[in-house]
Design a protein around this motif. Structure first.
Motif, PDB file in Angstrom:
ATOM      1  N   MET A  90      17.792  52.885  12.436  1.00  0.00           N
ATOM      2  CA  MET A  90      16.812  53.197  11.527  1.00  0.00           C
ATOM      3  C   MET A  90      15.984  54.562  11.515  1.00  0.00           C
ATOM      4  N   ARG A  91      16.540  55.129  12.499  1.00  0.00           N
ATOM      5  CA  ARG A  91      15.699  56.672  12.816  1.00  0.00           C
ATOM      6  C   ARG A  91      16.200  57.396  11.603  1.00  0.00           C
ATOM      7  N   HIS A  92      17.236  57.333  11.106  1.00  0.00           N
ATOM      8  CA  HIS A  92      17.786  58.253   9.920  1.00  0.00           C
ATOM      9  C   HIS A  92      17.198  57.517   8.454  1.00  0.00           C
ATOM     10  N   ALA A  93      16.793  56.363   8.485  1.00  0.00           N
ATOM     11  CA  ALA A  93      16.471  55.715   7.406  1.00  0.00           C
ATOM     12  C   ALA A  93      15.620  56.652   6.505  1.00  0.00           C
ATOM     13  N   PRO A  94      14.905  57.267   6.765  1.00  0.00           N
ATOM     14  CA  PRO A  94      14.152  58.053   5.779  1.00  0.00           C
ATOM     15  C   PRO A  94      14.761  59.116   5.155  1.00  0.00           C
ATOM     16  N   PHE A  95      15.756  59.649   5.652  1.00  0.00           N
ATOM     17  CA  PHE A  95      16.525  60.720   4.950  1.00  0.00           C
ATOM     18  C   PHE A  95      17.839  60.226   4.318  1.00  0.00           C
ATOM     19  N   ALA A  96      18.180  60.744   3.214  1.00  0.00           N
ATOM     20  CA  ALA A  96      19.510  60.631   2.418  1.00  0.00           C
ATOM     21  C   ALA A  96      20.563  61.215   3.283  1.00  0.00           C
ATOM     22  N   ILE A  97      21.452  60.292   3.569  1.00  0.00           N
ATOM     23  CA  ILE A  97      22.742  60.954   4.343  1.00  0.00           C
ATOM     24  C   ILE A  97      23.896  60.522   3.295  1.00  0.00           C
ATOM     25  N   GLY A  98      24.514  61.395   2.680  1.00  0.00           N
ATOM     26  CA  GLY A  98      25.891  61.243   1.924  1.00  0.00           C
ATOM     27  C   GLY A  98      26.956  61.840   2.566  1.00  0.00           C
ATOM     28  N   GLU A  99      27.998  62.091   1.777  1.00  0.00           N
ATOM     29  CA  GLU A  99      29.101  62.757   2.350  1.00  0.00           C
ATOM     30  C   GLU A  99      28.635  63.984   2.602  1.00  0.00           C
ATOM     31  N   ALA A 100      28.108  64.909   1.752  1.00  0.00           N
ATOM     32  CA  ALA A 100      27.824  66.383   2.138  1.00  0.00           C
ATOM     33  C   ALA A 100      27.148  66.420   3.226  1.00  0.00           C
ATOM     34  N   GLU A 101      26.148  65.626   3.652  1.00  0.00           N
ATOM     35  CA  GLU A 101      25.272  65.839   4.730  1.00  0.00           C
ATOM     36  C   GLU A 101      26.105  65.121   6.192  1.00  0.00           C
TER      37      GLU A 101
END
Length: 53
Positions: free
Chosen positions: A1-12
């Motif tokens: 959940m730590r990364h939930a506020p951040f959009a993490i897609g293929e590029a990231e």
């Protein structure tokens, strides 16, 4: 959940893996350890994605 506020897609994911690969290369680990850690990082990168492209 730590990364939930951040959009993490293929590029990231790919950018993060690029930095992790460079960091591992700088450590000059024995090949078997490098492979184990890289495998873990690949699986983590897949699990952390929360955006479809």
């Amino acid at each position: 959940m730590r990364h939930a506020p951040f959009a993490i897609g293929e590029a990231e994911r790919d950018a993060w893996l690029e930095h992790m690969r460079a960091a591992l290369d700088g450590l000059a680990l024995p090949p078997e350890l490098d492979e184990m850690l890289w495998d873990h990082l690949l699986r983590a990168a897949i699990m952390l994605r929360n955006q479809d492209q």
